[in-house]
Design an enzyme around this catalytic site. Structure first.
Site, PDB file in Angstrom:
ATOM      1  N   VAL A  53      41.279 -41.840   0.387  1.00  0.00           N
ATOM      2  CA  VAL A  53      40.710 -41.606  -0.940  1.00  0.00           C
ATOM      3  C   VAL A  53      41.254 -40.262  -1.412  1.00  0.00           C
ATOM      4  O   VAL A  53      40.813 -39.199  -0.983  1.00  0.00           O
ATOM      5  CB  VAL A  53      39.154 -41.645  -0.917  1.00  0.00           C
ATOM      6  N   HIS A 108      39.795 -40.651   5.232  1.00  0.00           N
ATOM      7  CA  HIS A 108      40.252 -39.281   4.951  1.00  0.00           C
ATOM      8  C   HIS A 108      40.527 -39.070   3.469  1.00  0.00           C
ATOM      9  O   HIS A 108      40.780 -40.013   2.705  1.00  0.00           O
ATOM     10  CB  HIS A 108      41.529 -38.979   5.753  1.00  0.00           C
ATOM     11  N   CYS A 109      40.478 -37.801   3.065  1.00  0.00           N
ATOM     12  CA  CYS A 109      40.970 -37.363   1.766  1.00  0.00           C
ATOM     13  C   CYS A 109      41.929 -36.214   2.084  1.00  0.00           C
ATOM     14  O   CYS A 109      42.539 -36.210   3.161  1.00  0.00           O
ATOM     15  CB  CYS A 109      39.831 -36.951   0.829  1.00  0.00           C
ATOM     16  N   TYR A 110      42.083 -35.228   1.216  1.00  0.00           N
ATOM     17  CA  TYR A 110      43.048 -34.157   1.500  1.00  0.00           C
ATOM     18  C   TYR A 110      42.519 -33.202   2.575  1.00  0.00           C
ATOM     19  O   TYR A 110      43.193 -32.903   3.555  1.00  0.00           O
ATOM     20  CB  TYR A 110      43.382 -33.396   0.221  1.00  0.00           C
ATOM     21  N   SER A 116      36.150 -38.210   1.073  1.00  0.00           N
ATOM     22  CA  SER A 116      36.022 -39.080   2.248  1.00  0.00           C
ATOM     23  C   SER A 116      34.627 -38.990   2.850  1.00  0.00           C
ATOM     24  O   SER A 116      34.062 -39.995   3.296  1.00  0.00           O
ATOM     25  CB  SER A 116      37.079 -38.731   3.291  1.00  0.00           C
TER      26      SER A 116
END
Length: 347
Positions: A53, A108-110, A116
């Site tokens: 995401v 996960h995201c950044y 996330s």
């Protein structure tokens, strides 16, 4: 002549940092982009599902190096007014399928902190029937750095109010979706085509199961709203979605254990709704609302002015409530009717 230097920071100017991940429940990992691109760790941990995401999808090379990897991508930036709520259902199904088939999944995201974390919290809420607060505590205990932004916190709270599903009849959800559309209208000055479903059918043209309670133009008796089109409000109501900043901030507007009050009332006390202004959903008989930011709402049959609309500025009700976006009818211009004798087919 020297070229002008662009000092605007780009995504590439930020480093996601070293690989960071935590196992929230058996088989469900929450982490950052670095973890999602760490081939060695993915193989050692036997991660074969990844839910991304972020503003950019997972690099293609990851799937090339891990051919048995199943991925899902949700494009969302980490801004409070971004819509994650309508993705909770799909993300739940993806995570749940991975776990129920004895696979291991990384969400996960950044940075693995906000977007996330929000999806993992939403998953735990629905899967185990947990309250927002309890689900947040479970995730926070496993990954101490989680901090969904204020908008995502409000969406999680609304998700709990709707019993972990999307309830299209929920007034707060209707206002939430209208606010998302209003943000797009602010930029484009017109209603984007992907928001067209927010425009409800003309109640005067409904021939299948017409609602018995309607509002009619006082002058010509044309139906202009059904009771389900009304967006009730209480005096001096503070509209949640208007007060969420469009910018990401490291400081929450409310502590996490009290994310945002979604106007929940004591069930033992009757709620008295304001009747000074009738706020309604946008409807098909309002032609100007798709290509104007604000304007008048005239009866489509006799052209009498019934009210006004404003996507951005909204409207201040005499009771003290400020509603935005706002589509409203003046009570003195319409009549309430509790029986539909003949469904009018008018233009």
């Amino acid at each position: 002549m020297a070229q002008e230097v662009d000092h605007k920071l780009l995504r590439e100017d930020f480093d996601a940092g070293p690989s960071s991940y935590d196992e929230v429940i058996p088989g469900l990992f929450l982490g950052n982009l670095t973890a999602a691109t760490d081939i060695k760790w993915l193989k050692e941990t036997k991660i074969n599902y990844i839910l991304t995401v972020d503003s950019c999808p997972l690099p293609r090379k990851i799937q090339e190096l891990l051919p048995n990897l199943t991925v899902m991508y949700i494009q969302v930036t980490d801004l409070p007014r971004e819509d994650l709520l309508t993705h909770f259902g799909d993300s739940y199904e993806f995570i749940n399928h991975a776990l129920e088939t004895s696979n291991r999944i990384l969400v996960h995201c950044y940075f693995g902190i906000s977007r996330s974390a929000t999806l993992v919290i939403a998953y735990l809420m629905k899967k185990y029937g947990k309250s927002f607060f309890n689900a947040f505590e479970v995730v926070k205990e496993k990954r101490h750095c989680v901090e969904p932004n204020a908008g995502f916190l409000a969406q999680l709270k609304l998700y709990e109010e709707m019993s972990f599903d999307i309830d299209n009849t929920n007034v707060q959800f209707k206002m939430y979706r209208l606010q998302i559309a209003a943000d797009k209208v602010r930029k484009a000055k017109i209603l984007p085509q992907n928001c067209a479903e927010l425009i409800k059918p003309d109640p005067a043209l409904t021939t299948i199961r017409p609602e018995p309670t309607v509002y009619r133009c006082k002058k010509c008796r044309r139906i202009v709203a059904s009771v389900s089109n009304i967006l009730p409000h209480v005096p001096k109501e503070k509209q949640i979605w208007r007060h969420i900043s469009t910018k990401r901030t490291s400081k929450q507007s409310k502590p996490v254990h009290e994310p945002l009050d979604l106007q929940k009332k004591d069930e033992n006390q009757p709620v008295e709704f304001c009747t000074k202004i009738l706020f309604v959903e946008p409807m098909a008989w309002m032609p100007d609302i798709t290509h104007n930011v604000e304007g008048k709402l005239n009866c489509p049959k006799c052209s009498t002015k019934l009210g006004s609309f404003s996507w951005i500025a909204g409207s201040q009700c005499p009771c003290g409530s400020k509603i935005a976006p706002a589509f409203y009818l003046v009570p003195s211009k319409v009549d309430w009717s509790n029986a539909v004798q003949n469904v009018q087919v008018t233009v």
